[in-house]
Design an enzyme around this catalytic site. Structure first.
Site, PDB file in Angstrom:
ATOM      1  N   LYS A   1       2.046   4.777  -0.969  1.00  0.00           N
ATOM      2  CA  LYS A   1       1.451   6.009  -1.503  1.00  0.00           C
ATOM      3  C   LYS A   1       1.818   7.114  -0.517  1.00  0.00           C
ATOM      4  CE  LYS A   1      -3.024   4.857   0.551  1.00  0.00           C
ATOM      5  NZ  LYS A   1      -4.457   4.792   0.419  1.00  0.00           N
TER       6      LYS A   1
ATOM      7  N   ASN B   1       0.676   7.177   3.155  1.00  0.00           N
ATOM      8  CA  ASN B   1       1.194   6.232   4.141  1.00  0.00           C
ATOM      9  C   ASN B   1       2.645   6.485   4.507  1.00  0.00           C
ATOM     10  OD1 ASN B   1      -1.237   4.987   4.417  1.00  0.00           O
ATOM     11  ND2 ASN B   1      -0.808   3.355   2.954  1.00  0.00           N
TER      12      ASN B   1
ATOM     13  N   ASP C   1       0.821  -1.215   0.000  1.00  0.00           N
ATOM     14  CA  ASP C   1       0.000   0.000   0.000  1.00  0.00           C
ATOM     15  C   ASP C   1       0.857   1.269   0.000  1.00  0.00           C
ATOM     16  OD1 ASP C   1      -2.405   1.290  -0.202  1.00  0.00           O
ATOM     17  OD2 ASP C   1      -2.793   1.333   1.941  1.00  0.00           O
TER      18      ASP C   1
ATOM     19  N   ASP D   1       0.925   2.574   8.605  1.00  0.00           N
ATOM     20  CA  ASP D   1      -0.267   1.891   8.093  1.00  0.00           C
ATOM     21  C   ASP D   1       0.075   0.553   7.419  1.00  0.00           C
ATOM     22  OD1 ASP D   1      -2.704   1.108   7.304  1.00  0.00           O
ATOM     23  OD2 ASP D   1      -3.231   2.932   6.222  1.00  0.00           O
TER      24      ASP D   1
ATOM     25  N   THR E   1      -4.668   0.722  -3.567  1.00  0.00           N
ATOM     26  CA  THR E   1      -5.329   1.981  -3.875  1.00  0.00           C
ATOM     27  C   THR E   1      -5.385   2.067  -5.396  1.00  0.00           C
ATOM     28  OG1 THR E   1      -4.479   2.954  -1.858  1.00  0.00           O
ATOM     29  CG2 THR E   1      -5.080   4.494  -3.604  1.00  0.00           C
TER      30      THR E   1
END
Ligand code: ATP
Ligand code: PCG
Ligand code: PCG
Length: 692
Positions: free
Chosen positions: A510, A513, A508, A526, A545
């Site tokens: 991005k 995070n 994840d 996260d 995402t």
């Protein structure tokens, strides 16, 4: 800002890797690439014109920055889907064709392989609705996709009319990929007959087919005597690098005397091998599914020793010599007795891979929930209320410190609503987040000191990252300079290096995070999607995402550590440009762009940055930088990172170019202000959280 866009063509050292297929085609394609490359380099340097095809130029919509946070797609528990028998419903050839046509018109579904397509089509069932019935309600959760067999329906959004749908049209298609909210209402305006398929059935078919195909190819590779001795992990990497190609009867796949650049494994059809004897072609043998050819010239570094021609429709998977060498060194092909990746790992650890400063993963003294007190806003409209650092679907993260009489030390206390976790079946993911964070001891991963629970929440006492979120800083700055981007992503590379060497895939990446400490060093936070993944295995959950999803996730092919490299490429792009490369307000368009894989760069992006992004965002996971035989060292050695002194970065001895982004003042000055949470939370006693 107005700037020009260019499609980057990987440089001369990559040409062999850009093109797959027949040798004669390779030569032609190279010339073409060479031409394009020279043109694009000239254009990038001049920063004057567009290169690549004008018709693909990013539209105005693409040019906009990503203003809202990427919506997370939460992994869905689909128990035993892989082992379930899927139902099949026989159909007339007319119905079959109607469904195939509709699927092939869809940007994402059209990429289904032949076998998958047939089984998917067979699994559609026929359902009927009367005039006036609502088939889909805006805002509800979607599980089913439809193709109209007969009749008409009308689409409305927020009560406004959008369009009429008729026979052959598809709707509700996003629900086939993941658990999403319906974006419009669809109502029957006549009696209608619909073909429908639900997500579980679709995913079961696609995943099963990918697994079966992978197993079959692995079996073929194991039979190949030239690859004898390679480990399953190496063979798996080979599969991840290979591409499918098709040939018609009579096509010459390999021509005797030509330069050898790729090798082939036959998946379907027959290939005739001939050799020239006294001016005429003499047949040596016929090769069939599971057999391979084209390896001799590759290994001997000589010309093709025979001609291979398709006798009927032939499907092969093929890999270029360069990719093969990047995956497994050729000089070891005949006799590797041990797992090279293991040796590499040993070598790396022996070389004092990362010298972390001495920071144990525990708070100075044992932490107890009752010892922590909320920090309160000391000014402004929320004065006297507890400081909230951030919120999520789960609950919120609050700033806390030791109670009175203790030294001032801050923690970020993540409060997760248990009822919400149970309702959304996320128990295993929260437990995994806890497990991964407790085990992680890296300065590039947020530290988890302790976890607690009560009847309403589970709590995570985290290291407080007082520099704030990179996402907020990026929105303020619009886009980062190359120096800042290099530094931020170097920290991410260190985090991934640490996680991957501990078999953890993050999934994840991005800007949302990534958080900064007070010096501007970046940390991953996260870990809701992180997963422990044994070497050589794949995982099949659909999560991430939208703008950051790797092609293999979208195609349900099974994914592994290589998704983090893809996401790293997307992240570098977003930090440099202010928005990700594949962007749209319509998720279907994002996915279709990801699968097309064409990245357009504003011309101010340096050639080295274009190069690293293109190499990280290669469609085939096995061909990505970071996933070749050099592992993550391949990324660290890329010229874009040449100014980074990795040992010093690991020891936090570099001065961070991000420091100017961090405001000075109260401990929460780098965070948005939030009002107090007044919602009454329900109790939850199922006991899933007993480890907390
Ligand atoms: N260690 C920390 N220090 C400071 N702030 C933090 C920390 N951890 C989280 N936050 C803040 O809280 C927000 C939410 O945290 P996090 O991303 O861990 O929660 P999440 O449920 O997993 O969020 P989401 O629903 O967006 O996935 C972050 O965006 C950040 O603003
Ligand atoms: N949002 C939206 N949906 C449309 C439109 N035209 C057709 N649809 C279909 O309406 C469906 C409503 O449910 P989904 O969001 O699952 O998928 C949507 C589309 O398949 C349109 O213009 N906008
Ligand atoms: N020379 C030779 N090649 C064969 C034979 N049978 C299959 N082949 C394949 O034909 C291919 C032609 O290209 P390569 O020389 O690269 O590799 C060769 C082998 O993979 C054989 O008997 N002799």
């Amino acid at each position: 800002m107005a700037y020009r866009w260019a499609k980057y063509v990987e440089g001369p050292e990559d040409w062999g890797k850009c093109v797959m297929g027949m040798d004669s085609q390779v030569r032609q394609a190279r010339l073409q690439l060479e031409k394009q490359y020279l043109q694009s380099m000239q254009l990038i340097n001049n920063q004057q014109q567009m290169c690549g095809a004008q018709k693909h130029r990013p539209t105005h919509e693409d040019d906009m920055v990503r203003k809202s946070r990427g919506q997370q797609i939460v992994p869905e528990p689909l128990p035993n889907i892989i082992d379930t028998e899927v139902p099949r419903f026989p159909k007339s050839s007319c119905a079959f064709r109607q469904i195939v046509k509709a699927i092939q018109a869809n940007e994402v579904l059209k990429r289904l392989g032949e076998e998958q397509l047939d089984t998917v089509v067979e699994s559609f069932t026929l359902t009927q609705y009367g005039k006036g019935d609502s088939v889909i309600l805006e805002g509800s959760e979607g599980n089913t996709m439809y193709i109209i067999a007969e009749g008409e329906l009308f689409v409305t959004q927020h009560g406004q009319p959008l369009r009429t749908l008729s026979a052959g049209d598809v709707f509700g298609e996003l629900a086939i990929l993941y658990n999403c909210k319906r974006t419009a209402t669809v109502t029957a305006t006549t009696d209608v007959k619909l073909w429908e398929i639900d997500r579980q059935t679709y995913r079961t078919i696609v995943t099963q087919k990918h697994k079966q195909r992978r197993q079959a190819i692995l079996g073929f590779l194991k039979e190949a005597h030239t690859l004898n001795g390679l480990s399953d992990t190496q063979l798996s990497r080979i599969i991840d690098s290979m591409e499918e190609c098709k040939f018609h009867p009579g096509d010459i796949i390999v021509q005797e005397g030509d330069e050898g650049k790729s090798f082939f494994i036959i998946l379907k059809g027959e290939v005739q091998v001939t050799k020239e004897v006294n001016g005429s072609q003499e047949q040596i043998r016929i090769m069939r599914a599971g057999e391979h050819f084209g390896e001799l010239a590759l290994i001997r570094n000589s010309c093709r020793t025979a001609t291979c021609r398709a006798l009927r429709d032939v499907t092969c998977i093929t890999m270029s010599k360069e990719d093969f060498e990047e995956t497994v060194p050729l000089d070891t092909v005949e006799l590797p007795k041990v797992d090279l990746l293991d040796i590499e790992a040993l070598h790396l650890t022996g070389k004092k891979r990362i010298s972390f400063p001495d920071r144990p993963n525990v708070a100075p003294v044992p932490l107890r929930l009752q010892d922590l007190v909320p920090v309160l806003y000391s000014e402004g409209r929320y004065m006297g209320q507890p400081v909230t650092l951030g919120t999520g679907g789960f609950g919120r993260v609050e700033l806390v410190s030791w109670g009175p009489g203790k030294p001032v030390e801050y923690f970020a206390l993540k409060k997760i609503r248990k009822v919400h976790i149970v309702q959304t079946c996320q128990e295993e993911h929260v437990k995994m987040e806890r497990q991964v964070l407790l085990q992680s001891h890296s300065p590039f991963v947020v530290r988890l000191y302790e976890t607690f629970r009560d009847s309403r929440y589970v709590y995570m006492a985290l290291e407080f990252c007082e520099g704030g979120e990179l996402w907020t800083k990026l929105r303020e700055a619009k886009y980062f300079t190359e120096e800042v981007t290099i530094f931020c992503t170097a920290c991410v590379v260190e985090a991934l290096d640490y996680l991957h060497s501990n078999r953890i895939v993050y999934r994840d990446l991005k800007p949302e995070n990534l958080m900064m400490d007070k010096h501007g060093y970046v940390k991953l936070v996260d870990f809701g999607f992180a997963k422990l993944l044994p070497k050589g295995e794949k995982t099949y959950s659909f999560c991430g995402t939208p703008e950051y999803l790797a092609p293999e996730i979208l195609l349900n092919e099974g994914h592994d550590f290589a998704v983090d490299f893809w996401m790293l490429g997307i992240l570098i792009f977003e930090l440099l440009v202010g928005r990700p490369p594949f962007c749209s307000s319509d998720p279907q368009r994002i996915y279709s762009r990801i699968l097309d894989g064409e990245i357009y760069f504003p011309t101010y992006v340096s050639e080295a940055a274009c190069s690293i992004i293109s190499k990280l965002c290669r469609n085939r996971p096995g061909r990505r930088l970071g996933n070749a035989r050099n592992g993550i060292r391949g990324i660290k050695k890329h010229r874009w990172f040449h100014k980074i002194k990795w040992e010093k970065l690991a020891a936090h001895q570099l001065s961070a170019p991000t420091a100017w982004l961090i405001k000075k003042g109260s401990p929460y000055v780098n965070f948005k202000r939030y009002s107090m949470d007044l919602s009454a939370e329900e109790d939850e006693f199922s006991g899933w959280d007993e480890d907390f």
